[in-house]
Design an enzyme around this catalytic site. Structure first.
Site, PDB file in Angstrom:
ATOM      1  N   LEU A  33       3.076 113.620  34.666  1.00 33.24           N
ATOM      2  CA  LEU A  33       4.087 114.535  34.100  1.00 33.24           C
ATOM      3  C   LEU A  33       3.554 115.121  32.796  1.00 33.24           C
ATOM      4  O   LEU A  33       3.091 114.366  31.937  1.00 33.24           O
ATOM      5  CB  LEU A  33       5.388 113.767  33.819  1.00 33.24           C
ATOM      6  CG  LEU A  33       6.115 113.175  35.038  1.00 33.24           C
ATOM      7  CD1 LEU A  33       7.191 112.192  34.590  1.00 33.24           C
ATOM      8  CD2 LEU A  33       6.738 114.268  35.906  1.00 33.24           C
ATOM      9  N   HIS A  34       3.592 116.419  32.684  1.00 34.36           N
ATOM     10  CA  HIS A  34       3.156 117.012  31.412  1.00 34.36           C
ATOM     11  C   HIS A  34       3.888 118.303  31.046  1.00 34.36           C
ATOM     12  O   HIS A  34       3.689 118.843  29.974  1.00 34.36           O
ATOM     13  CB  HIS A  34       1.653 117.291  31.445  1.00 34.36           C
ATOM     14  CG  HIS A  34       1.291 118.469  32.303  1.00 34.36           C
ATOM     15  ND1 HIS A  34       1.231 118.394  33.674  1.00 34.36           N
ATOM     16  CD2 HIS A  34       1.014 119.752  31.991  1.00 34.36           C
ATOM     17  CE1 HIS A  34       0.910 119.577  34.159  1.00 34.36           C
ATOM     18  NE2 HIS A  34       0.775 120.428  33.169  1.00 34.36           N
ATOM     19  N   ARG A  35       4.742 118.825  31.959  1.00 33.67           N
ATOM     20  CA  ARG A  35       5.385 120.115  31.669  1.00 33.67           C
ATOM     21  C   ARG A  35       6.360 119.975  30.508  1.00 33.67           C
ATOM     22  O   ARG A  35       7.138 118.994  30.464  1.00 33.67           O
ATOM     23  CB  ARG A  35       6.184 120.616  32.875  1.00 33.67           C
ATOM     24  CG  ARG A  35       5.359 120.883  34.041  1.00 33.67           C
ATOM     25  CD  ARG A  35       5.419 122.314  34.540  1.00 33.67           C
ATOM     26  NE  ARG A  35       4.280 122.445  35.396  1.00 33.67           N
ATOM     27  CZ  ARG A  35       3.161 123.074  35.079  1.00 33.67           C
ATOM     28  NH1 ARG A  35       3.057 123.709  33.940  1.00 33.67           N
ATOM     29  NH2 ARG A  35       2.155 123.094  35.895  1.00 33.67           N
ATOM     30  N   ASP A  65       4.793 116.854  38.135  1.00 34.88           N
ATOM     31  CA  ASP A  65       5.272 118.209  37.850  1.00 34.88           C
ATOM     32  C   ASP A  65       4.102 119.184  37.792  1.00 34.88           C
ATOM     33  O   ASP A  65       4.237 120.310  37.333  1.00 34.88           O
ATOM     34  CB  ASP A  65       6.111 118.258  36.559  1.00 34.88           C
ATOM     35  CG  ASP A  65       5.354 117.781  35.326  1.00 34.88           C
ATOM     36  OD1 ASP A  65       4.124 117.611  35.402  1.00 34.88           O
ATOM     37  OD2 ASP A  65       5.992 117.605  34.275  1.00 34.88           O
TER      38      ASP A  65
END
Ligand code: UD1
Length: 367
Positions: free
Chosen positions: A208-210, A287
């Site tokens: 997850l990085h958004r 994501d």
């Protein structure tokens, strides 16, 4: 006899490297094409950049701009200023950009204004969500590029609706899948699954990085809580992007996650090890854009924590399910997958490992 051509490909951030590697290999077959790689330095950590050059057998960039992090305006502007100097020095016949990161749009703007044609690989993808920085980068890049190479048919429709001439659009398949196919066998030698004390099919891989997931304290806390709700009997391996790491620390979540002995937080992982982790996972929760495509190709169930996707083929044909931040839905879908009741996907049209060869042939014949 054609004159010697100089084609300059731009990489900047992690998801760019696996897209340019097959392009570079494809151009090696053309004696009078001098294919150069420029790295803007948008991503600069060893495990966000250097390791990918090694894993992907990508030649060292001939130009490095060392841009680093910053606000969107700072990052984009710095790339533009430095890239213009390179254009003046190298005088390429063509600039090739990939994907949708800030380096992509910055280099496109500079090239077009300098009268250098631009080829955009992975054109036409649209999430229709203009709060995503990548969506703005995609729209701007496509609207001014000369050659638009599309990975899935939705891209053709989107470009046409935006008034792009038919003769600029080429449906060629997916260069990211070229890289995946090329390296899959080698990734079998990776020891990452045993090194992390995991068993094949007995773990869930998470990335997850958004900003929409990790920059919001409330959502990030719910994500941390979500891990306890995932099907029992599965470990959770989570390579943490630098942006996510910073936010975990800011909201005091790192210790909380480390206390859960099902969860393994790791540094960002190299390309071959990550392929191995994906291929052997029971499911992936992500994501990322690219991972939606890679899991579709590998036919591994993928739960995407986004409200939309610019890659609808991964839902229509592949293994992808969109769950956004609906944590009940994530739990239910994860249980379905654990119980073997997930949808079985197919491989999208032209995702056959030859996209870069098609692109190289088209571009070569245009000059
Ligand atoms: C960028 C892309 C995104 C892509 C992602 C993959 C844009 C707008 N976003 O987002 O589309 O999915 O890359 O990773 O271009 N940092 C480091 N080391 C690095 C790189 C970044 O520590 O090597 C940290 C910095 O603190 C930086 C933050 O991570 O502020 C975010 O990096 P940035 O390049 O701004 O965007 P990403 O979130 O990585």
């Amino acid at each position: 006899m054609k004159k010697k051509l100089t084609f300059l490909s731009v990489v900047g951030a992690r998801p760019n490297f696996m897209k340019v590697a097959p392009i570079d290999r494809a151009f090696r077959k053309y004696e009078n094409v001098n294919h150069l790689i420029l790295h803007t330095g948008q991503h600069y950590d060893k495990n966000m950049s250097k390791i990918f050059f090694e894993d992907l057998e990508l030649p060292q960039p001939s130009e490095y701009l060392g841009i680093g992090s910053g606000t969107h305006a700072e990052q984009t502007a710095k790339v533009m200023i430095e890239f213009e100097k390179i254009i003046d020095k190298v005088k390429p016949d063509l600039v090739i950009v990939v994907g949708d990161v800030n380096s992509t749009v910055a280099c496109t703007l500079v090239s077009v204004k300098k009268g250098i044609p631009v080829a955009h690989i992975e054109a036409g993808l649209r999430s229709f969500d203009r709060t995503m920085p990548e969506e703005i980068n995609r729209i701007v890049t496509d609207s001014i590029s000369d050659f638009l190479f599309v990975t899935e048919k939705s891209g053709i429709d989107n470009l046409k609706k935006e008034g792009i001439a038919d003769n600029k659009i080429y449906f060629v398949g997916n260069v990211m899948i070229d890289s995946l196919k090329y390296h899959l066998e080698k990734s079998e030698n990776s020891k990452i699954v045993s090194d992390l004390n995991l068993e094949k099919q007995k773990y869930i891989l998470v990335t997850l990085h958004r900003p929409s997931n990790v920059d919001d304290e409330n959502i990030l806390k719910q994500i941390a809580k979500m891990f306890s709700d995932l099907p029992i009997g599965y470990k959770i391996v989570f390579p943490v992007h630098p942006r996510t790491k910073k936010m975990f620390e800011e909201y005091n979540l790192t210790n909380h996650l480390n206390l859960n002995d099902r969860i393994k937080l790791t540094e960002p992982i190299g390309y071959l090890d990550f392929l191995s982790l994906m291929k052997n996972a029971k499911m992936v929760i992500t994501d990322s854009g690219g991972i939606q495509e890679e899991t579709t190709y590998l036919q591994i169930p993928c739960i995407t924590m986004r409200k939309n996707t610019e890659r609808p083929i991964t839902i229509e044909v592949g293994t992808n399910i969109l769950c956004g931040n609906d944590f009940e839905m994530i739990k239910t879908e994860a249980e379905k997958i654990a119980g073997g009741k997930n949808k079985l996907g197919n491989i999208p049209e032209l995702w056959d490992g030859n996209a870069a060869n098609r692109i190289a042939e088209i571009l070569y014949n245009k000059f």
